[in-house]
Write a protein that holds these residues in place. Structure first.
Motif, PDB file in Angstrom:
ATOM      1  N   TRP A   1      -0.846  -6.590   1.254  1.00 27.51           N
ATOM      2  CA  TRP A   1      -1.487  -4.814   1.077  1.00 27.51           C
ATOM      3  C   TRP A   1      -0.567  -3.998   2.573  1.00 27.51           C
ATOM      4  O   TRP A   1      -0.649  -2.985   2.080  1.00 27.51           O
ATOM      5  CB  TRP A   1      -2.888  -4.477   1.370  1.00 27.51           C
ATOM      6  CG  TRP A   1      -3.765  -3.308   1.399  1.00 27.51           C
ATOM      7  CD1 TRP A   1      -4.144  -2.730   1.412  1.00 27.51           C
ATOM      8  CD2 TRP A   1      -3.168  -2.758   0.157  1.00 27.51           C
ATOM      9  NE1 TRP A   1      -4.816  -1.692   1.108  1.00 27.51           N
ATOM     10  CE2 TRP A   1      -3.870  -1.406   0.054  1.00 27.51           C
ATOM     11  CE3 TRP A   1      -2.768  -3.105  -2.035  1.00 27.51           C
ATOM     12  CZ2 TRP A   1      -3.876  -0.726  -1.112  1.00 27.51           C
ATOM     13  CZ3 TRP A   1      -2.465  -1.969  -2.328  1.00 27.51           C
ATOM     14  CH2 TRP A   1      -2.860  -0.783  -2.528  1.00 27.51           C
TER      15      TRP A   1
ATOM     16  N   ASP B   1      -0.177   3.466  -4.552  1.00 25.61           N
ATOM     17  CA  ASP B   1      -1.211   5.180  -5.816  1.00 25.61           C
ATOM     18  C   ASP B   1       0.401   5.451  -6.887  1.00 25.61           C
ATOM     19  O   ASP B   1      -0.312   6.165  -7.536  1.00 25.61           O
ATOM     20  CB  ASP B   1      -1.025   6.073  -4.445  1.00 25.61           C
ATOM     21  CG  ASP B   1      -2.356   5.731  -3.396  1.00 25.61           C
ATOM     22  OD1 ASP B   1      -3.073   4.935  -3.441  1.00 25.61           O
ATOM     23  OD2 ASP B   1      -1.983   6.303  -2.689  1.00 25.61           O
ATOM     24  N   ARG B   2       0.730   5.120  -7.117  1.00 26.50           N
ATOM     25  CA  ARG B   2       1.781   5.423  -7.836  1.00 26.50           C
ATOM     26  C   ARG B   2       1.807   4.977  -9.508  1.00 26.50           C
ATOM     27  O   ARG B   2       2.287   5.264 -10.065  1.00 26.50           O
ATOM     28  CB  ARG B   2       3.694   5.599  -7.639  1.00 26.50           C
ATOM     29  CG  ARG B   2       3.964   5.767  -6.129  1.00 26.50           C
ATOM     30  CD  ARG B   2       5.424   6.055  -5.930  1.00 26.50           C
ATOM     31  NE  ARG B   2       6.242   5.674  -6.970  1.00 26.50           N
ATOM     32  CZ  ARG B   2       7.715   5.275  -6.492  1.00 26.50           C
ATOM     33  NH1 ARG B   2       7.580   5.293  -5.520  1.00 26.50           N
ATOM     34  NH2 ARG B   2       8.748   4.989  -7.366  1.00 26.50           N
TER      35      ARG B   2
ATOM     36  N   LYS C   1      -9.295  -0.046  -5.461  1.00 27.54           N
ATOM     37  CA  LYS C   1      -8.765   1.040  -5.810  1.00 27.54           C
ATOM     38  C   LYS C   1      -8.981   1.935  -6.866  1.00 27.54           C
ATOM     39  O   LYS C   1      -8.704   3.237  -6.687  1.00 27.54           O
ATOM     40  CB  LYS C   1      -7.618   1.858  -4.746  1.00 27.54           C
ATOM     41  CG  LYS C   1      -6.515   1.157  -4.927  1.00 27.54           C
ATOM     42  CD  LYS C   1      -4.857   1.618  -4.917  1.00 27.54           C
ATOM     43  CE  LYS C   1      -4.238   2.990  -5.040  1.00 27.54           C
ATOM     44  NZ  LYS C   1      -3.943   3.068  -6.457  1.00 27.54           N
TER      45      LYS C   1
ATOM     46  N   ASP D   1      -1.462   2.638 -11.880  1.00 28.74           N
ATOM     47  CA  ASP D   1      -2.944   1.960 -12.462  1.00 28.74           C
ATOM     48  C   ASP D   1      -2.855   1.178 -12.913  1.00 28.74           C
ATOM     49  O   ASP D   1      -3.700   0.319 -12.663  1.00 28.74           O
ATOM     50  CB  ASP D   1      -2.896   3.183 -13.767  1.00 28.74           C
ATOM     51  CG  ASP D   1      -3.034   4.893 -13.626  1.00 28.74           C
ATOM     52  OD1 ASP D   1      -3.170   5.185 -12.405  1.00 28.74           O
ATOM     53  OD2 ASP D   1      -2.511   5.687 -14.617  1.00 28.74           O
TER      54      ASP D   1
ATOM     55  N   HIS E   1       3.148   4.683 -15.020  1.00 28.91           N
ATOM     56  CA  HIS E   1       1.936   4.029 -14.768  1.00 28.91           C
ATOM     57  C   HIS E   1       2.024   2.292 -14.175  1.00 28.91           C
ATOM     58  O   HIS E   1       0.785   1.942 -13.919  1.00 28.91           O
ATOM     59  CB  HIS E   1       0.519   4.514 -15.230  1.00 28.91           C
ATOM     60  CG  HIS E   1       0.398   6.518 -14.831  1.00 28.91           C
ATOM     61  ND1 HIS E   1       0.075   6.726 -14.893  1.00 28.91           N
ATOM     62  CD2 HIS E   1       1.843   7.080 -14.684  1.00 28.91           C
ATOM     63  CE1 HIS E   1       0.515   8.151 -14.927  1.00 28.91           C
ATOM     64  NE2 HIS E   1       1.016   9.071 -14.484  1.00 28.91           N
TER      65      HIS E   1
ATOM     66  N   GLY F   1      -7.443  -0.527  -9.754  1.00 30.36           N
ATOM     67  CA  GLY F   1      -6.053  -0.624 -10.042  1.00 30.36           C
ATOM     68  C   GLY F   1      -6.432  -1.276 -11.072  1.00 30.36           C
ATOM     69  O   GLY F   1      -7.088  -2.155 -10.267  1.00 30.36           O
TER      70      GLY F   1
ATOM     71  N   PHE G   1      -5.573  -3.725  -4.534  1.00 33.69           N
ATOM     72  CA  PHE G   1      -4.806  -2.339  -5.449  1.00 33.69           C
ATOM     73  C   PHE G   1      -6.353  -2.153  -6.900  1.00 33.69           C
ATOM     74  O   PHE G   1      -5.996  -1.588  -7.173  1.00 33.69           O
ATOM     75  CB  PHE G   1      -4.178  -3.318  -6.101  1.00 33.69           C
ATOM     76  CG  PHE G   1      -3.512  -2.478  -7.047  1.00 33.69           C
ATOM     77  CD1 PHE G   1      -2.577  -1.582  -7.265  1.00 33.69           C
ATOM     78  CD2 PHE G   1      -3.958  -2.749  -8.738  1.00 33.69           C
ATOM     79  CE1 PHE G   1      -1.657  -0.969  -7.998  1.00 33.69           C
ATOM     80  CE2 PHE G   1      -3.169  -2.253  -9.576  1.00 33.69           C
ATOM     81  CZ  PHE G   1      -2.009  -0.830  -9.435  1.00 33.69           C
TER      82      PHE G   1
ATOM     83  N   SER H   1       0.962  -1.299   0.053  1.00 35.66           N
ATOM     84  CA  SER H   1      -0.329  -0.275   0.162  1.00 35.66           C
ATOM     85  C   SER H   1       1.056   1.186   0.040  1.00 35.66           C
ATOM     86  O   SER H   1       0.298   2.329  -0.080  1.00 35.66           O
ATOM     87  CB  SER H   1      -0.988   0.257   1.407  1.00 35.66           C
ATOM     88  OG  SER H   1      -0.308  -0.162   2.539  1.00 35.66           O
TER      89      SER H   1
END
Length: 288
Positions: A288, A14-15, A47, A17, A222, A49, A44, A10
């Motif tokens: 995670w 966030d960096r 969120k 896709d 990404h 992804g 993932f 985790s």
């Protein structure tokens, strides 16, 4: 060279896709799933992804969901699967090397021939050799094939390797894969065409699949490759300019410290430096 060690994915997620996630050595060890790995993929995806499982399995991707389900890794953990077997079958169907192949590998991989128009024949009638692994990977290794390979090389038969992996873990043992046999074939002077990581073509197919899933192109910056193989997952990502997360508890566990669950930072840095790769981070298991 230093490689940040993470306890939780985790912190990095966030960096990115999309993930190009290896299967054997990251999600399971051939016998059972690693605790927390599938849950990390679920989180993932939750969120927003995308997860494309990118495997060097020498069989069509349609064979993997049932196997993963048996290990309690359900289809909700990923968006799609791409295997080296898929790429191999597509190539065989073009008949570039001919329509007759001498096959080396276990019966479970014979599905590679389906729909290709290529016949399985003996070595005297073959136009090329297809290898997916030893016939019996529980007991065989490359040296068991040296005499036969010398004969096949003398016949000038090109080889198609459907799995570039050298070894994988099966439980707590290392099992030879097709890549180990193909390496010996090359050493003896034979010609080999590889499908799967770290070779470039499969990444082009992976990018196309991600674009279809997302409905838009996803920039390489990404995308994160997740894997335990230095020579396959990590090298392949580096060659494509894609960031990589090194899972140290898989095939390289013994080189990364005495405890697979707690890698040694100095040893992780050394194995990465020796392999000439620089992952963005490393962690023992995908959690995670």
């Amino acid at each position: 060279m230093s490689v940040p060690l993470l306890d939780h994915f985790s912190a990095l997620a966030d960096r990115y896709d999309a993930l190009l996630c290896d299967v054997w050595g990251v999600l399971h060890n051939g016998h059972e799933a690693y605790p927390g790995a599938a849950a990390a993929l679920h989180a993932f995806r939750a969120k927003g992804g995308l997860v494309l499982l990118l495997s060097n399995a020498p069989r069509p991707s349609t064979a993997l969901p049932a196997m993963l389900e048996r290990m309690s890794i359900g289809a909700s953990a990923y968006d799609g699967i791409l295997t080296s077997g898929d790429a191999t079958r597509e190539h065989m169907a073009k008949h570039t090397l001919g329509r007759n192949a001498y096959y080396i590998g276990p019966e479970r991989d014979l599905a590679l021939f389906e729909g290709t128009g290529v016949a399985q024949v003996d070595e005297d009638h073959a136009a090329f050799v297809l290898v997916t692994g030893p016939f019996n990977d529980e007991v065989e290794g490359p040296e068991d094939y040296r005499a036969q390979f010398m004969r096949l090389v003398d016949k000038r038969l090109p080889m198609v390797c459907a799995n570039p992996d050298i070894v994988v873990e099966r439980g707590h043992r290392h099992i030879y894969c097709a890549g180990a046999l193909a390496r010996l074939y090359e050493e003896l002077g034979g010609s080999v065409t590889y499908f799967g990581k770290p070779h470039g073509p499969i990444y082009g197919v992976a990018r196309q699949k991600l674009m279809e899933m997302a409905g838009r192109p996803i920039p390489d910056t990404h995308i994160l490759a997740v894997g335990d193989g230095l020579a396959t997952d990590m090298k392949g990502a580096a060659g494509q300019g894609i960031d990589a997360l090194f899972i140290t508890g898989g095939i390289a566990a013994k080189d990364c410290g005495p405890d697979a669950e707690h890698p040694d930072a100095a040893l992780v840095a050394k194995v990465c430096a020796d392999a000439h790769i620089q992952p963005v981070a490393a962690m023992a298991r995908l959690r995670w």
